[in-house]
Design a protein around this motif. Sequence first.
Motif, PDB file in Angstrom:
ATOM      1  N   LEU A  98       0.810  -1.219   0.000  1.00 41.11           N
ATOM      2  CA  LEU A  98       0.000   0.000   0.000  1.00 41.11           C
ATOM      3  C   LEU A  98       0.840   1.264   0.000  1.00 41.11           C
ATOM      4  CD1 LEU A  98      -2.622  -1.104   2.680  1.00 41.11           C
ATOM      5  CD2 LEU A  98      -2.983  -0.971   0.205  1.00 41.11           C
ATOM      6  N   THR A  99       2.057   1.172   0.503  1.00 37.78           N
ATOM      7  CA  THR A  99       2.911   2.362   0.621  1.00 37.78           C
ATOM      8  C   THR A  99       4.095   2.349  -0.336  1.00 37.78           C
ATOM      9  OG1 THR A  99       4.165   1.334   2.424  1.00 37.78           O
ATOM     10  CG2 THR A  99       2.264   2.678   3.036  1.00 37.78           C
ATOM     11  N   GLY A 100       4.087   1.444  -1.314  1.00 36.28           N
ATOM     12  CA  GLY A 100       5.209   1.321  -2.234  1.00 36.28           C
ATOM     13  C   GLY A 100       5.869  -0.035  -2.070  1.00 36.28           C
ATOM     14  N   PRO A 101       6.973  -0.286  -2.784  1.00 34.99           N
ATOM     15  CA  PRO A 101       7.646  -1.583  -2.662  1.00 34.99           C
ATOM     16  C   PRO A 101       8.051  -1.865  -1.221  1.00 34.99           C
ATOM     17  CG  PRO A 101       8.494  -0.340  -4.528  1.00 34.99           C
ATOM     18  CD  PRO A 101       7.621   0.606  -3.769  1.00 34.99           C
ATOM     19  N   GLY A 102       7.842  -3.091  -0.802  1.00 34.83           N
ATOM     20  CA  GLY A 102       8.192  -3.486   0.559  1.00 34.83           C
ATOM     21  C   GLY A 102       8.312  -4.987   0.640  1.00 34.83           C
ATOM     22  N   PRO A 103       8.707  -5.512   1.799  1.00 30.66           N
ATOM     23  CA  PRO A 103       8.870  -6.963   1.926  1.00 30.66           C
ATOM     24  C   PRO A 103       7.534  -7.690   1.924  1.00 30.66           C
ATOM     25  CG  PRO A 103       9.144  -5.904   4.051  1.00 30.66           C
ATOM     26  CD  PRO A 103       9.030  -4.795   3.041  1.00 30.66           C
ATOM     27  N   ALA A 104       7.575  -8.936   1.491  1.00 33.12           N
ATOM     28  CA  ALA A 104       6.356  -9.743   1.477  1.00 33.12           C
ATOM     29  C   ALA A 104       5.743  -9.859   2.867  1.00 33.12           C
ATOM     30  CB  ALA A 104       6.661 -11.131   0.918  1.00 33.12           C
ATOM     31  N   SER A 105       6.573  -9.769   3.895  1.00 34.49           N
ATOM     32  CA  SER A 105       6.068  -9.854   5.265  1.00 34.49           C
ATOM     33  C   SER A 105       5.125  -8.702   5.612  1.00 34.49           C
ATOM     34  CB  SER A 105       7.231  -9.872   6.258  1.00 34.49           C
ATOM     35  OG  SER A 105       8.029  -8.699   6.123  1.00 34.49           O
ATOM     36  N   PHE A 106       5.145  -7.612   4.823  1.00 35.07           N
ATOM     37  CA  PHE A 106       4.202  -6.515   5.033  1.00 35.07           C
ATOM     38  C   PHE A 106       2.780  -7.039   5.071  1.00 35.07           C
ATOM     39  CE2 PHE A 106       1.017  -3.690   3.257  1.00 35.07           C
ATOM     40  CZ  PHE A 106       1.226  -2.494   3.908  1.00 35.07           C
ATOM     41  N   TRP A 107       2.453  -7.939   4.144  1.00 37.10           N
ATOM     42  CA  TRP A 107       1.068  -8.401   4.025  1.00 37.10           C
ATOM     43  C   TRP A 107       0.684  -9.347   5.154  1.00 37.10           C
ATOM     44  CZ3 TRP A 107      -2.122  -5.638   1.541  1.00 37.10           C
ATOM     45  CH2 TRP A 107      -1.686  -4.863   0.454  1.00 37.10           C
ATOM     46  N   LEU A 108       1.638 -10.129   5.632  1.00 39.75           N
ATOM     47  CA  LEU A 108       1.365 -10.989   6.779  1.00 39.75           C
ATOM     48  C   LEU A 108       1.116 -10.134   8.020  1.00 39.75           C
ATOM     49  CD1 LEU A 108       1.190 -13.997   7.357  1.00 39.75           C
ATOM     50  CD2 LEU A 108       3.629 -13.964   7.924  1.00 39.75           C
ATOM     51  N   ARG A 109       1.924  -9.122   8.185  1.00 42.29           N
ATOM     52  CA  ARG A 109       1.761  -8.200   9.327  1.00 42.29           C
ATOM     53  C   ARG A 109       0.437  -7.454   9.226  1.00 42.29           C
ATOM     54  NH1 ARG A 109       5.407  -2.827  10.179  1.00 42.29           N
ATOM     55  NH2 ARG A 109       5.223  -2.588  12.448  1.00 42.29           N
ATOM     56  N   GLN A 110       0.124  -6.942   8.043  1.00 41.64           N
ATOM     57  CA  GLN A 110      -1.125  -6.213   7.834  1.00 41.64           C
ATOM     58  C   GLN A 110      -2.325  -7.097   8.154  1.00 41.64           C
ATOM     59  OE1 GLN A 110      -1.926  -3.129   7.088  1.00 41.64           O
ATOM     60  NE2 GLN A 110      -4.097  -3.421   6.638  1.00 41.64           N
ATOM     61  N   ALA A 111      -2.304  -8.326   7.663  1.00 40.57           N
ATOM     62  CA  ALA A 111      -3.421  -9.236   7.887  1.00 40.57           C
ATOM     63  C   ALA A 111      -3.550  -9.606   9.361  1.00 40.57           C
ATOM     64  CB  ALA A 111      -3.245 -10.491   7.038  1.00 40.57           C
ATOM     65  N   ALA A 112      -2.421  -9.822  10.036  1.00 39.93           N
ATOM     66  CA  ALA A 112      -2.469 -10.183  11.459  1.00 39.93           C
ATOM     67  C   ALA A 112      -3.109  -9.076  12.277  1.00 39.93           C
ATOM     68  CB  ALA A 112      -1.058 -10.475  11.970  1.00 39.93           C
ATOM     69  N   HIS A 113      -2.743  -7.824  12.001  1.00 42.62           N
ATOM     70  CA  HIS A 113      -3.280  -6.720  12.795  1.00 42.62           C
ATOM     71  C   HIS A 113      -4.727  -6.408  12.417  1.00 42.62           C
ATOM     72  CE1 HIS A 113       0.559  -6.524  14.506  1.00 42.62           C
ATOM     73  NE2 HIS A 113       1.149  -5.780  13.609  1.00 42.62           N
ATOM     74  N   ASP A 114      -5.032  -6.476  11.141  1.00 44.22           N
ATOM     75  CA  ASP A 114      -6.418  -6.257  10.715  1.00 44.22           C
ATOM     76  C   ASP A 114      -7.334  -7.315  11.338  1.00 44.22           C
ATOM     77  OD1 ASP A 114      -8.466  -4.999   9.026  1.00 44.22           O
ATOM     78  OD2 ASP A 114      -8.367  -6.817   7.810  1.00 44.22           O
ATOM     79  N   THR A 115      -6.890  -8.560  11.314  1.00 48.31           N
ATOM     80  CA  THR A 115      -7.693  -9.648  11.868  1.00 48.31           C
ATOM     81  C   THR A 115      -7.839  -9.509  13.372  1.00 48.31           C
ATOM     82  OG1 THR A 115      -6.959 -11.115  10.083  1.00 48.31           O
ATOM     83  CG2 THR A 115      -7.894 -12.155  12.043  1.00 48.31           C
ATOM     84  N   SER A 116      -6.776  -9.110  14.057  1.00 44.57           N
ATOM     85  CA  SER A 116      -6.854  -9.000  15.520  1.00 44.57           C
ATOM     86  C   SER A 116      -7.870  -7.937  15.933  1.00 44.57           C
ATOM     87  CB  SER A 116      -5.475  -8.711  16.113  1.00 44.57           C
ATOM     88  OG  SER A 116      -4.994  -7.441  15.736  1.00 44.57           O
ATOM     89  N   VAL A 117      -7.905  -6.817  15.231  1.00 43.93           N
ATOM     90  CA  VAL A 117      -8.871  -5.770  15.565  1.00 43.93           C
ATOM     91  C   VAL A 117     -10.293  -6.244  15.254  1.00 43.93           C
ATOM     92  CG1 VAL A 117      -9.654  -3.439  14.979  1.00 43.93           C
ATOM     93  CG2 VAL A 117      -7.226  -3.885  15.337  1.00 43.93           C
ATOM     94  N   HIS A 118     -10.463  -6.938  14.145  1.00 43.26           N
ATOM     95  CA  HIS A 118     -11.803  -7.429  13.813  1.00 43.26           C
ATOM     96  C   HIS A 118     -12.228  -8.581  14.727  1.00 43.26           C
ATOM     97  CE1 HIS A 118     -12.404  -4.672  10.642  1.00 43.26           C
ATOM     98  NE2 HIS A 118     -11.542  -5.213   9.798  1.00 43.26           N
ATOM     99  N   ALA A 119     -11.268  -9.321  15.268  1.00 42.06           N
ATOM    100  CA  ALA A 119     -11.620 -10.334  16.267  1.00 42.06           C
ATOM    101  C   ALA A 119     -12.191  -9.663  17.512  1.00 42.06           C
ATOM    102  CB  ALA A 119     -10.398 -11.175  16.621  1.00 42.06           C
ATOM    103  N   VAL A 120     -11.666  -8.496  17.842  1.00 42.77           N
ATOM    104  CA  VAL A 120     -12.231  -7.725  18.955  1.00 42.77           C
ATOM    105  C   VAL A 120     -13.619  -7.219  18.591  1.00 42.77           C
ATOM    106  CG1 VAL A 120     -11.950  -5.667  20.390  1.00 42.77           C
ATOM    107  CG2 VAL A 120      -9.975  -7.115  19.874  1.00 42.77           C
ATOM    108  N   ASP A 121     -13.800  -6.746  17.358  1.00 44.39           N
ATOM    109  CA  ASP A 121     -15.138  -6.335  16.901  1.00 44.39           C
ATOM    110  C   ASP A 121     -16.144  -7.455  17.125  1.00 44.39           C
ATOM    111  OD1 ASP A 121     -14.394  -3.790  15.916  1.00 44.39           O
ATOM    112  OD2 ASP A 121     -13.825  -4.623  13.968  1.00 44.39           O
ATOM    113  N   ALA A 122     -15.758  -8.657  16.713  1.00 49.34           N
ATOM    114  CA  ALA A 122     -16.662  -9.795  16.838  1.00 49.34           C
ATOM    115  C   ALA A 122     -16.929 -10.135  18.298  1.00 49.34           C
ATOM    116  CB  ALA A 122     -16.068 -11.005  16.113  1.00 49.34           C
TER     117      ALA A 122
END
Length: 241
Positions: A98-122
């Motif tokens: 989303l912010t330009g070229p970066g490591p593949a781990s960016f997406w794993l980190r993004q998904a982990a944090h997005d999911t954790s917040v939505h787990a709280v929503d649930a």
Amino acid sequence: MASGLLAQIAAFADAVDGADWDAPVPTCPEWPLRVLVGHLGQAPRWAAGIVRGGSPDGIPDPREAVPPQNWRAWLLAGASELVEAVRAIGPGTPVWTLTGPGPASFWLRQAAHDTSVHAVDAALLAGVPYALEPDLAADAVTQCLELLSSPVAEALKPAVAALRGAGSIGLRPSEGAIEGWVITRTQTGVSWRRGPGRADVTVTGAVEDLLLVLMRRLPPQHVAIDGDGQLFDHWLAHSAL
């Protein structure tokens, strides 16, 4: 991050099991639960496609996702697909982000944090307990600040431009082993650093609560605010990504 993602998607599935999928999610008011389930099945698969094949065609619309009857397995399989895609290419391999070229781990980190917040929503919707590992919550705060201070932040969310100005915000976890953050507003954008320091307003609380207040999942009453409370209120009003 892989273990955090898999643990949080399982926690989300546990929380929504038996819930009304047409119920509005109070802490994610634009979506009913059905759309939130669709998002968490759809987003990691979209990210895995980026990791495997380059830039995306476009961000998928979670309203168009159709979870299958075995939705729990579908959620877990989507998270696992992203984990495997990052593992296969190597977490440090450059990819589109989303912010330009970066490591593949960016997406794993993004998904982990997005999911954790939505787990709280649930969990809040279902009225069941939730728990975020302190290290995971702390890294989510750091990622949020990285995105808000990115040169593309205002292009992603124009409201972030209102964070330009003056004043500083200190975030102080009550866990002594976790380093805090100092955010500084400038005329050109937001900067931040880890560590102690004086600020115009200092916000203190468990790192889980700091994250959830910053993400507007908990009201500010869940943390202690010392100093310019209006400055912190302004931050909360304009820092959604």
